[in-house]
Design an enzyme around this catalytic site. Structure first.
Site, mmCIF file in Angstrom:
data_model
loop_
_atom_site.group_PDB
_atom_site.id
_atom_site.type_symbol
_atom_site.label_atom_id
_atom_site.label_comp_id
_atom_site.label_asym_id
_atom_site.label_seq_id
_atom_site.Cartn_x
_atom_site.Cartn_y
_atom_site.Cartn_z
ATOM 1 N N LYS A 14 0.833 -1.213 0.000
ATOM 2 C CA LYS A 14 0.000 0.000 0.000
ATOM 3 C C LYS A 14 0.872 1.270 0.000
ATOM 4 O O LYS A 14 0.632 2.186 -0.779
ATOM 5 C CB LYS A 14 -0.918 0.023 1.242
ATOM 6 C CG LYS A 14 -1.836 -1.184 1.359
ATOM 7 C CD LYS A 14 -2.813 -1.049 2.515
ATOM 8 C CE LYS A 14 -2.178 -1.034 3.900
ATOM 9 N NZ LYS A 14 -1.579 -2.327 4.322
ATOM 10 N N ARG A 88 -9.545 0.861 8.990
ATOM 11 C CA ARG A 88 -9.172 -0.513 9.330
ATOM 12 C C ARG A 88 -10.283 -1.228 10.098
ATOM 13 O O ARG A 88 -10.119 -2.396 10.446
ATOM 14 C CB ARG A 88 -7.914 -0.501 10.191
ATOM 15 C CG ARG A 88 -6.614 -0.758 9.432
ATOM 16 C CD ARG A 88 -5.494 -0.507 10.400
ATOM 17 N NE ARG A 88 -4.287 -1.233 10.164
ATOM 18 C CZ ARG A 88 -3.172 -0.679 9.674
ATOM 19 N NH1 ARG A 88 -3.154 0.562 9.290
ATOM 20 N NH2 ARG A 88 -2.082 -1.401 9.572
ATOM 21 N N ARG A 161 11.445 -1.164 10.443
ATOM 22 C CA ARG A 161 10.355 -0.886 11.379
ATOM 23 C C ARG A 161 10.419 -1.819 12.569
ATOM 24 O O ARG A 161 10.664 -3.011 12.404
ATOM 25 C CB ARG A 161 9.008 -1.099 10.663
ATOM 26 C CG ARG A 161 8.658 -0.004 9.730
ATOM 27 C CD ARG A 161 7.406 -0.327 8.969
ATOM 28 N NE ARG A 161 6.283 -0.743 9.810
ATOM 29 C CZ ARG A 161 5.016 -0.635 9.432
ATOM 30 N NH1 ARG A 161 4.719 -0.125 8.258
ATOM 31 N NH2 ARG A 161 4.052 -1.048 10.221
ATOM 32 N N ARG A 172 -0.444 -8.653 13.698
ATOM 33 C CA ARG A 172 -0.947 -7.674 12.728
ATOM 34 C C ARG A 172 -1.852 -8.342 11.693
ATOM 35 O O ARG A 172 -2.874 -7.787 11.291
ATOM 36 C CB ARG A 172 0.222 -6.956 12.042
ATOM 37 C CG ARG A 172 0.915 -5.982 12.990
ATOM 38 C CD ARG A 172 2.303 -5.604 12.525
ATOM 39 N NE ARG A 172 2.325 -4.752 11.363
ATOM 40 C CZ ARG A 172 3.377 -4.623 10.553
ATOM 41 N NH1 ARG A 172 4.482 -5.309 10.776
ATOM 42 N NH2 ARG A 172 3.323 -3.814 9.537
HETATM 43 P P1 AMP Z 1 0.858 0.629 9.232
HETATM 44 O O1 AMP Z 1 2.074 1.468 9.006
HETATM 45 O O2 AMP Z 1 -0.329 1.075 8.414
HETATM 46 O O3 AMP Z 1 1.110 -0.852 9.115
HETATM 47 O O4 AMP Z 1 0.425 0.890 10.759
HETATM 48 C C1 AMP Z 1 1.289 0.585 11.838
HETATM 49 C C2 AMP Z 1 0.485 0.414 13.115
HETATM 50 O O5 AMP Z 1 -0.208 1.632 13.426
HETATM 51 C C3 AMP Z 1 -0.609 -0.653 13.089
HETATM 52 O O6 AMP Z 1 -0.099 -1.943 13.343
HETATM 53 C C4 AMP Z 1 -1.542 -0.145 14.183
HETATM 54 O O7 AMP Z 1 -1.011 -0.419 15.460
HETATM 55 C C5 AMP Z 1 -1.484 1.356 13.993
HETATM 56 N N1 AMP Z 1 -2.505 1.838 13.034
HETATM 57 C C6 AMP Z 1 -2.272 2.425 11.822
HETATM 58 N N2 AMP Z 1 -3.419 2.768 11.212
HETATM 59 C C7 AMP Z 1 -4.413 2.365 12.046
HETATM 60 C C8 AMP Z 1 -5.835 2.414 11.970
HETATM 61 N N3 AMP Z 1 -6.470 2.938 10.887
HETATM 62 N N4 AMP Z 1 -6.547 1.920 13.010
HETATM 63 C C9 AMP Z 1 -5.926 1.412 14.100
HETATM 64 N N5 AMP Z 1 -4.605 1.302 14.234
HETATM 65 C C10 AMP Z 1 -3.827 1.785 13.214
#
Ligand code: AMP
Length: 216
Positions: A14, A88, A161, A172
């Site tokens: 993404k 999400r 990360r 996740r």
């Molecule tokens: P990502 O970089 O999108 O994989 O997000 C990293 C982490 O941020 C996720 O594993 C969640 O802990 C948190 N996170 C990001 N976006 C959301 C969302 N829309 N709702 C809830 N938690 C989020």
């Protein structure tokens, strides 16, 4: 102006596709994950609240991310928004619908990036990015030409990360299947869903997304 959601499990590509769309179409990426990581890096009150939750790979509360998105949507995006990692949950999806309706805007496409779990583990556990320019690399499929040096800007600030470990990835993925994958049915029912093969080469995925957007 075209507003879209990129939907898919962690590692589906993404972020990579959002960056390409920003360059190609002047769209603006809104990544709640990046916003939260920025809050942690800056040591803000919000950052302190979410740090542990994110390190475990769990979702933060709906109210937090809805608030972040609402604030960012106040600056209008010329080419439209790319929602990356948001919504999400179904509650977040409803909130996004309300936010767009409030400003008279539409959601023009939801693109599901399909990938299988085994490929995700390989993808995620090998990935790293340039902390300076954001270029994305992978130990096996896209290493830097000179080890430890970014091909694009020459920075040696390459980062992994903290939540890109196999253990956290399991959580996740489970969060994705339990809470996020119902959005596939939700947007399908609204006639807004299109699927692309997220395992194809990044350029091929970009063309598939472009086709969807040109029809939107
Ligand atoms: P990502 O970089 O999108 O994989 O997000 C990293 C982490 O941020 C996720 O594993 C969640 O802990 C948190 N996170 C990001 N976006 C959301 C969302 N829309 N709702 C809830 N938690 C989020």
């Amino acid at each position: 102006m075209v507003n879209i959601i990129l939907l898919g499990p962690p590692g589906a590509g993404k972020g990579t596709q959002a960056k390409r769309l920003e360059e190609a179409r002047g769209m603006v990426q809104l990544s709640t994950g990046d916003m939260l990581k920025e809050a942690i890096a800056k040591g803000t009150e919000l950052g302190k609240r979410v740090e542990g939750i994110m390190a475990r790979g769990e979702l933060v509360t709906d109210d937090i991310v809805i608030g972040l998105i609402e604030a960012k949507m106040k600056d209008r995006a010329r080419g439209g928004f790319i929602f990356d990692g948001f919504p999400r949950t179904l509650k977040q999806a409803d909130a996004l619908g309300d936010l767009l309706a409030r400003t008279g805007e539409t959601l023009d496409a939801v693109i599901e990036m399909q990938v299988d779990d085994a490929a995700l583990v390989a993808r995620i556990t090998g990935r790293f990015t340039c902390g300076n320019c954001g270029a994305v690399y992978h130990d096996l499929t896209r290493p830097t030409k000179v080890p430890g040096v970014c091909d694009v800007c020459g920075s040696t600030n390459l980062k992994r990360r903290a939540d890109d470990t196999e253990e956290t990835l399991k959580t996740r993925l489970m969060e994705y299947y339990k809470k996020t994958s119902p959005l596939i049915g939700y947007y399908h029912a609204k006639g807004q869903l299109s699927a692309v093969d997220g395992l194809a080469d990044a350029g091929v995925v970009a063309s598939a997304i472009a086709k969807v957007l040109d029809k939107a």
